[in-house]
Design a protein around this motif. Sequence first.
Motif, PDB file in Angstrom:
ATOM      1  N   VAL A 139       0.842  -1.203   0.000  1.00 11.32           N
ATOM      2  CA  VAL A 139       0.000   0.000   0.000  1.00 11.32           C
ATOM      3  C   VAL A 139       0.875   1.249   0.000  1.00 11.32           C
ATOM      4  O   VAL A 139       0.587   2.219  -0.716  1.00 11.32           O
ATOM      5  CB  VAL A 139      -0.975  -0.008   1.194  1.00 11.32           C
ATOM      6  CG1 VAL A 139      -1.729   1.309   1.301  1.00 11.32           C
ATOM      7  CG2 VAL A 139      -1.946  -1.181   1.062  1.00 11.32           C
ATOM      8  N   MET A 140       1.973   1.217   0.751  1.00 12.86           N
ATOM      9  CA  MET A 140       2.894   2.353   0.787  1.00 12.86           C
ATOM     10  C   MET A 140       3.448   2.639  -0.616  1.00 12.86           C
ATOM     11  O   MET A 140       3.537   3.794  -1.026  1.00 12.86           O
ATOM     12  CB  MET A 140       4.049   2.050   1.755  1.00 12.86           C
ATOM     13  CG  MET A 140       4.894   3.244   2.113  1.00 12.86           C
ATOM     14  SD  MET A 140       6.326   2.859   3.191  1.00 12.86           S
ATOM     15  CE  MET A 140       5.721   1.607   4.282  1.00 12.86           C
ATOM     16  N   SER A 141       3.789   1.587  -1.346  1.00 10.29           N
ATOM     17  CA  SER A 141       4.302   1.752  -2.714  1.00 10.29           C
ATOM     18  C   SER A 141       3.249   2.384  -3.625  1.00 10.29           C
ATOM     19  O   SER A 141       3.557   3.289  -4.406  1.00 10.29           O
ATOM     20  CB  SER A 141       4.725   0.404  -3.301  1.00 10.29           C
ATOM     21  OG  SER A 141       5.820  -0.105  -2.614  1.00 10.29           O
ATOM     22  N   PHE A 142       2.003   1.900  -3.523  1.00 12.10           N
ATOM     23  CA  PHE A 142       0.935   2.469  -4.335  1.00 12.10           C
ATOM     24  C   PHE A 142       0.729   3.950  -4.003  1.00 12.10           C
ATOM     25  O   PHE A 142       0.590   4.783  -4.898  1.00 12.10           O
ATOM     26  CB  PHE A 142      -0.386   1.715  -4.141  1.00 12.10           C
ATOM     27  CG  PHE A 142      -0.386   0.330  -4.711  1.00 12.10           C
ATOM     28  CD1 PHE A 142       0.192   0.054  -5.940  1.00 12.10           C
ATOM     29  CD2 PHE A 142      -0.975  -0.710  -4.026  1.00 12.10           C
ATOM     30  CE1 PHE A 142       0.191  -1.228  -6.459  1.00 12.10           C
ATOM     31  CE2 PHE A 142      -0.992  -1.992  -4.534  1.00 12.10           C
ATOM     32  CZ  PHE A 142      -0.406  -2.257  -5.753  1.00 12.10           C
ATOM     33  N   LEU A 143       0.685   4.259  -2.717  1.00  7.62           N
ATOM     34  CA  LEU A 143       0.454   5.642  -2.299  1.00  7.62           C
ATOM     35  C   LEU A 143       1.571   6.566  -2.793  1.00  7.62           C
ATOM     36  O   LEU A 143       1.302   7.680  -3.243  1.00  7.62           O
ATOM     37  CB  LEU A 143       0.308   5.731  -0.783  1.00  7.62           C
ATOM     38  CG  LEU A 143      -0.999   5.163  -0.225  1.00  7.62           C
ATOM     39  CD1 LEU A 143      -0.922   5.029   1.287  1.00  7.62           C
ATOM     40  CD2 LEU A 143      -2.188   6.016  -0.643  1.00  7.62           C
ATOM     41  N   LYS A 144       2.802   6.096  -2.740  1.00  7.45           N
ATOM     42  CA  LYS A 144       3.921   6.901  -3.220  1.00  7.45           C
ATOM     43  C   LYS A 144       3.785   7.169  -4.723  1.00  7.45           C
ATOM     44  O   LYS A 144       3.934   8.292  -5.183  1.00  7.45           O
ATOM     45  CB  LYS A 144       5.250   6.207  -2.918  1.00  7.45           C
ATOM     46  CG  LYS A 144       6.462   7.011  -3.345  1.00  7.45           C
ATOM     47  CD  LYS A 144       7.739   6.428  -2.798  1.00  7.45           C
ATOM     48  CE  LYS A 144       8.977   7.139  -3.218  1.00  7.45           C
ATOM     49  NZ  LYS A 144       8.951   8.574  -3.244  1.00  7.45           N
ATOM     50  N   ARG A 145       3.476   6.134  -5.464  1.00  4.04           N
ATOM     51  CA  ARG A 145       3.299   6.282  -6.921  1.00  4.04           C
ATOM     52  C   ARG A 145       2.116   7.200  -7.240  1.00  4.04           C
ATOM     53  O   ARG A 145       2.190   8.041  -8.138  1.00  4.04           O
ATOM     54  CB  ARG A 145       3.103   4.896  -7.541  1.00  4.04           C
ATOM     55  CG  ARG A 145       3.304   4.866  -9.027  1.00  4.04           C
ATOM     56  CD  ARG A 145       3.410   3.460  -9.568  1.00  4.04           C
ATOM     57  NE  ARG A 145       2.225   2.675  -9.262  1.00  4.04           N
ATOM     58  CZ  ARG A 145       2.219   1.368  -9.076  1.00  4.04           C
ATOM     59  NH1 ARG A 145       3.332   0.676  -9.134  1.00  4.04           N
ATOM     60  NH2 ARG A 145       1.096   0.724  -8.818  1.00  4.04           N
ATOM     61  N   MET A 146       1.044   7.057  -6.486  1.00  5.70           N
ATOM     62  CA  MET A 146      -0.142   7.882  -6.711  1.00  5.70           C
ATOM     63  C   MET A 146       0.123   9.336  -6.337  1.00  5.70           C
ATOM     64  O   MET A 146      -0.410  10.247  -6.967  1.00  5.70           O
ATOM     65  CB  MET A 146      -1.325   7.309  -5.923  1.00  5.70           C
ATOM     66  CG  MET A 146      -1.766   5.950  -6.438  1.00  5.70           C
ATOM     67  SD  MET A 146      -2.834   5.074  -5.298  1.00  5.70           S
ATOM     68  CE  MET A 146      -4.310   6.071  -5.397  1.00  5.70           C
ATOM     69  N   GLU A 147       0.952   9.530  -5.337  1.00  7.74           N
ATOM     70  CA  GLU A 147       1.356  10.885  -4.943  1.00  7.74           C
ATOM     71  C   GLU A 147       2.148  11.541  -6.083  1.00  7.74           C
ATOM     72  O   GLU A 147       1.932  12.706  -6.419  1.00  7.74           O
ATOM     73  CB  GLU A 147       2.190  10.799  -3.676  1.00  7.74           C
ATOM     74  CG  GLU A 147       2.411  12.106  -2.984  1.00  7.74           C
ATOM     75  CD  GLU A 147       3.253  11.932  -1.732  1.00  7.74           C
ATOM     76  OE1 GLU A 147       3.733  12.974  -1.255  1.00  7.74           O
ATOM     77  OE2 GLU A 147       3.454  10.806  -1.242  1.00  7.74           O
ATOM     78  N   GLU A 148       3.051  10.783  -6.686  1.00  5.98           N
ATOM     79  CA  GLU A 148       3.843  11.297  -7.807  1.00  5.98           C
ATOM     80  C   GLU A 148       2.963  11.663  -9.001  1.00  5.98           C
ATOM     81  O   GLU A 148       3.260  12.594  -9.742  1.00  5.98           O
ATOM     82  CB  GLU A 148       4.901  10.261  -8.219  1.00  5.98           C
ATOM     83  CG  GLU A 148       6.000  10.090  -7.183  1.00  5.98           C
ATOM     84  CD  GLU A 148       6.890   8.877  -7.431  1.00  5.98           C
ATOM     85  OE1 GLU A 148       6.655   8.118  -8.404  1.00  5.98           O
ATOM     86  OE2 GLU A 148       7.829   8.672  -6.625  1.00  5.98           O
TER      87      GLU A 148
END
Length: 123
Positions: free
Chosen positions: A42-51
């Motif tokens: 989930v952390m990886s998805f959130l980081k990518r979505m933030e970008e």
Amino acid sequence: MKSRLTDAEWKVMAVLWEKSPRTMMEITNLLKEETGWTKYTVMSFLKRMEEKGAVHYEDGGRAKRYYADWKREDVEIQETEDFLNKVFYGKIGLMLNAMVQQKALSQQELDELSKILQENETD
């Protein structure tokens, strides 16, 4: 909004559209049973979505609080247009014809569609 959401990102956004803000652990716990994702996933998805500009966070003391920056309606419209262009060359008539031919629409849905078309004829 130029970027598109992956299927996984849709799941995360759906949780945020339902209620924002949420912490990463809240998102993980809500999606864990359906997806089996860990907090690191989930952390990886959130980081990518933030970008991409789809989400942002604010520090909430012990945990970041995530917010959806893209409106659900805007994403739905973009996805629908992309699908229509890719599969049916941008022609909704071709899509509707395919759905009617495959009996993919119930009588209730056909009645709804007819009502929508009639209402828009008078506008």
